[in-house]
Scaffold this active site. Sequence first.
Site, PDB file in Angstrom:
ATOM      1  N   HIS A 106       0.826  -1.217   0.000  1.00 25.75           N
ATOM      2  CA  HIS A 106       0.000   0.000   0.000  1.00 25.75           C
ATOM      3  C   HIS A 106       0.857   1.262   0.000  1.00 25.75           C
ATOM      4  CE1 HIS A 106      -3.556  -2.435   1.836  1.00 25.75           C
ATOM      5  NE2 HIS A 106      -3.407  -2.651   0.565  1.00 25.75           N
ATOM      6  N   GLY A 201      -1.955  -9.064  12.622  1.00 26.57           N
ATOM      7  CA  GLY A 201      -2.451  -7.705  12.771  1.00 26.57           C
ATOM      8  C   GLY A 201      -3.201  -7.132  11.600  1.00 26.57           C
TER       9      GLY A 201
END
Length: 262
Positions: A106, A201
Amino acid sequence: MRVFVLTGAGISAESGIPTFRGKDGYWRNLDPTKLATPEAFARDPQLVWDWYRERRQRIRNARPNAGHEAIARLAHHADEFLLVTQNVDDLHARAGILAEKMVQIHGDIFVTRCSRCDFAEKGSGGSPEPPTTRAVQPQSGRLGAIAPTSEDHCNLPGCPECAAFMRPGVVWFGEQLPWNELQRVESYLDRGACDVVIVAGTTATFGYIIDWALRGSRDGVELIEVNPEETPLSRFATRLVREPAAIALPRIVDELINRGAL
Ligand code: APR
């Protein structure tokens, strides 16, 4: 041993970096998923830059935690290793993961790139904000239409090549993933199944995250999910570790190393 690791915002939570969808994710009561879009930037580039500058500063003040460090140790011991992180912070890198062993799918919050041409510059956790001396100057015609009035947008970085707005080098909602980085993930997974896959996570919101985790763990390979909460990936995991990453990952990595598997 061939290792594949996927991480998300949860691994940086214990370093004081808010997650996206956690209760601490909102900024000025604004939903991050509404700020991280090309539309939000077009509507109010100042607001979006304020958000990213605050996030950059918070990351500069943060330190990698034991979870980041455990993954760096795993990378060091494994014969083959790839980390794909959705995080735009630099905590994995600061924990010692080499660029060739990591894909920031990202993007990188410390990269600043032009919103129109290919110009880009890379800062780092330590680097100051890009100079705004190159603030976009109002011009006539079409550029005038998008160029802000200097009063309003005087501290927005402008592109030295084409004078358009500069923007953070991250992937916003609705935007394509970076092609080269995608190819790196695909070629790693195409080179064969792994011996262990760890997912830590992340809410595994995006289909490609689930797809990569399943492809890496095909043929009954161990798929370890580290997350205090359930995710869409949980039902595929061979092992669920419902603990914070900074607690669980050092133990899991020790175990893998002691298993002599590494
Ligand atoms: N240790 C491990 N997991 C944790 C911890 C922790 N200490 N704290 C929170 N988590 C988990 C939460 O339970 C949640 O499942 O981390 C996850 C964080 O989820 P998100 O906020 O959705 O972050 P992420 O999965 O990385 O989001 C994916 O979406 O918003 C976009 O581009 C952005 O990269 C981001 C992507």
